[in-house]
Write an enzyme that holds these catalytic residues in place. Structure first.
Site, PDB file in Angstrom:
ATOM      1  N   LYS A 173      18.715 -26.149 -20.261  1.00 45.19           N
ATOM      2  CA  LYS A 173      18.497 -27.487 -19.709  1.00 45.19           C
ATOM      3  C   LYS A 173      19.006 -28.635 -20.571  1.00 45.19           C
ATOM      4  CE  LYS A 173      17.596 -26.280 -16.516  1.00 45.19           C
ATOM      5  NZ  LYS A 173      18.399 -25.227 -15.813  1.00 45.19           N
ATOM      6  N   HIS A 196      22.646 -18.865 -24.835  1.00 44.54           N
ATOM      7  CA  HIS A 196      21.513 -19.695 -25.256  1.00 44.54           C
ATOM      8  C   HIS A 196      20.976 -19.185 -26.594  1.00 44.54           C
ATOM      9  CE1 HIS A 196      21.346 -21.914 -21.557  1.00 44.54           C
ATOM     10  NE2 HIS A 196      20.846 -20.959 -20.821  1.00 44.54           N
ATOM     11  N   THR A 199      25.473 -26.596 -17.606  1.00 44.46           N
ATOM     12  CA  THR A 199      26.359 -26.587 -16.435  1.00 44.46           C
ATOM     13  C   THR A 199      27.488 -27.603 -16.620  1.00 44.46           C
ATOM     14  OG1 THR A 199      24.347 -26.190 -15.137  1.00 44.46           O
ATOM     15  CG2 THR A 199      26.349 -26.704 -13.908  1.00 44.46           C
TER      16      THR A 199
HETATM   17  P1  PAP Z   1      20.942 -24.094 -17.996  1.00 42.14           P
HETATM   18  O1  PAP Z   1      20.803 -24.397 -19.451  1.00 42.14           O
HETATM   19  O2  PAP Z   1      19.748 -23.372 -17.440  1.00 42.14           O
HETATM   20  O3  PAP Z   1      22.206 -23.398 -17.641  1.00 42.14           O
HETATM   21  P2  PAP Z   1      21.508 -26.898 -17.518  1.00 42.14           P
HETATM   22  O4  PAP Z   1      22.803 -27.072 -16.834  1.00 42.14           O
HETATM   23  O5  PAP Z   1      21.454 -27.236 -18.950  1.00 42.14           O
HETATM   24  O6  PAP Z   1      20.933 -25.454 -17.194  1.00 42.14           O
HETATM   25  O7  PAP Z   1      20.390 -27.766 -16.824  1.00 42.14           O
HETATM   26  C1  PAP Z   1      20.563 -28.589 -15.754  1.00 42.14           C
HETATM   27  C2  PAP Z   1      20.403 -30.018 -16.211  1.00 42.14           C
HETATM   28  O8  PAP Z   1      21.691 -30.560 -16.415  1.00 42.14           O
HETATM   29  C3  PAP Z   1      19.749 -30.824 -15.138  1.00 42.14           C
HETATM   30  O9  PAP Z   1      19.113 -31.929 -15.771  1.00 42.14           O
HETATM   31  P3  PAP Z   1      17.909 -32.749 -15.089  1.00 42.14           P
HETATM   32  O10 PAP Z   1      16.876 -31.741 -14.705  1.00 42.14           O
HETATM   33  O11 PAP Z   1      17.407 -33.679 -16.145  1.00 42.14           O
HETATM   34  O12 PAP Z   1      18.473 -33.458 -13.922  1.00 42.14           O
HETATM   35  C4  PAP Z   1      20.961 -31.242 -14.329  1.00 42.14           C
HETATM   36  O13 PAP Z   1      20.732 -32.301 -13.452  1.00 42.14           O
HETATM   37  C5  PAP Z   1      21.921 -31.592 -15.449  1.00 42.14           C
HETATM   38  N1  PAP Z   1      23.312 -31.543 -15.007  1.00 42.14           N
HETATM   39  C6  PAP Z   1      23.927 -30.611 -14.237  1.00 42.14           C
HETATM   40  N2  PAP Z   1      25.197 -30.925 -14.039  1.00 42.14           N
HETATM   41  C7  PAP Z   1      25.420 -32.087 -14.687  1.00 42.14           C
HETATM   42  C8  PAP Z   1      26.562 -32.926 -14.831  1.00 42.14           C
HETATM   43  N3  PAP Z   1      27.711 -32.616 -14.263  1.00 42.14           N
HETATM   44  N4  PAP Z   1      26.424 -34.031 -15.571  1.00 42.14           N
HETATM   45  C9  PAP Z   1      25.256 -34.371 -16.148  1.00 42.14           C
HETATM   46  N5  PAP Z   1      24.142 -33.624 -16.042  1.00 42.14           N
HETATM   47  C10 PAP Z   1      24.219 -32.490 -15.319  1.00 42.14           C
END
Ligand code: PAP
Length: 340
Positions: A82, A149, A86
């Site tokens: 998180k 991770h 992504t």
């Molecule tokens: P993971 O570590 O489980 O793979 P990860 O992608 O880190 O997941 O977590 C998703 C977070 O990145 C979400 O944050 P939020 O809950 O605070 O909204 C998601 O919205 C955010 N996220 C995904 N894609 C993007 C992007 N292109 N730009 C900025 N933030 C993003």
């Protein structure tokens, strides 16, 4: 400690682990006696060499340590969950494959495949497969792009021995815990039919360091210190800084990965093109990310896109909670030179 019921469950991590005859007896015994507690998504997580890992991914980490052979040209995206995985996956993919896949192309892979699937996670891949997945084939034979991770100290030895490059992304701990909690609750409902984990419970565990791949401070500091000592090996990035000055940090990534933007690319606006393609707005509105399913967990891809904002913690944390996390951060990072 593992209980007999753990060992009897045919699909449990312990069962699989004990079946794997190639592990030395000593290691098997030490795993059985690891500290254990209830996981956020999985029934159990184990404290292995100072880090909390879900049972499935502890198994994946051990197999990965045993089998994975890093190559000099490998690129590994490293994050705590998180922290923007992504986003970083999308950026690294678009950046490193831009010759083969110009970002203006209507058939760009990011338009039809989730960034999560374009750059597979190492320990996830090994958790379910004994033989190393073909990371090259995933990426059209172009190069090996992987993610993890895992903390630096648990990466396979060959990662340190090779010239492969690591890009680490961290994020403000207050937004991370909120993002994690939302994600885990959706995953619990979608994959395990479980109810919500109360936020105070998640927060308490997070502050104790008992979150998947935590403690977050040790995870971050491992990569932070390595990035200072070995800047050609580890590039250390912050989510909030990329939000603030995306062009600056994309150019940093390009230079670090030894694929800097040419003058011609700068003039043609390639930097801006990559950032637009990988932006939250663009990715989250693609059909594959709105309705598609992930290849590993089978979860909805849209769980990776919530709002992507900095400072959303203000809607969830009490003043007391925010102060507590700030104090933990202050204490843990004191004297390290690291600041959020
Ligand atoms: P993971 O570590 O489980 O793979 P990860 O992608 O880190 O997941 O977590 C998703 C977070 O990145 C979400 O944050 P939020 O809950 O605070 O909204 C998601 O919205 C955010 N996220 C995904 N894609 C993007 C992007 N292109 N730009 C900025 N933030 C993003």
């Amino acid at each position: 400690m593992a209980s007999p019921s753990d060992l009897n469950t045919s699909n449990s991590f312990m069962h699989q682990f004990l079946q794997e005859s190639s592990y030395p007896e000593e290691l098997k015994q030490s795993i059985i006696s690891l500290p254990r507690e209830e996981g956020w998504l999985y029934p159990h997580m184990y404290n292995y060499k100072g880090f909390w890992l879900d049972s499935e991914f502890l198994h994946g980490a051990l197999r990965c340590q045993k089998h994975f052979q890093a190559q000099h040209s490998d690129i590994i995206v490293c994050t705590l969950p998180k922290c923007g995985t992504t986003w970083l996956k999308a950026l690294v993919f678009a950046l490193t494959t831009r010759k083969q896949f110009p970002v203006s192309q209507q058939t760009h892979p990011l338009l039809t495949t989730s960034p999560q699937d374009l750059i597979p996670n190492l320990e996830f891949s090994y958790a379910r497969q004994n033989s190393p997945p073909d990371f090259l084939a995933v990426n059209n034979g172009l190069m090996r792009l992987m993610s993890t991770h895992l903390p630096l100290s648990l990466l396979p030895k060959s990662v340190g021995e090779s010239k492969c490059k690591l890009i680490y992304l961290c994020r403000n701990q207050k937004d991370t815990v909120v993002s994690f909690w939302h994600f885990v609750n959706k995953m619990r409902a979608e994959l395990r039919g479980l109810g919500e984990m109360p936020f105070p419970e998640a927060f308490e565990k997070y502050c104790r360091g008992a979150s998947p791949y935590g403690p977050f401070w040790d995870h971050l500091l491992g990569y932070w210190k390595e990035s200072l000592e070995n800047p050609r090996k580890v590039l250390f990035l912050k989510y909030e800084e990329i939000k603030e000055e995306p062009e600056v940090h994309l150019r940093r990534m390009a230079a670090f990965l030894e694929c800097p933007f040419s003058e011609e690319e700068e003039e043609c606006g390639v930097v801006g093109g990559i950032l637009r393609l990988c932006s939250f707005e663009s990715l989250s509105n693609l059909e594959v990310n709105k309705t598609g399913k992930g290849s590993y967990f089978g979860n909805s891809n849209n769980l990776f896109f919530r709002n992507g904002k900095v400072g959303d913690w203000r809607n969830h944390l009490t003043d007391e909670m925010a102060t507590r996390l700030d104090q933990i951060v202050e204490q843990k990072f004191k004297g390290t030179g690291f600041k959020f």
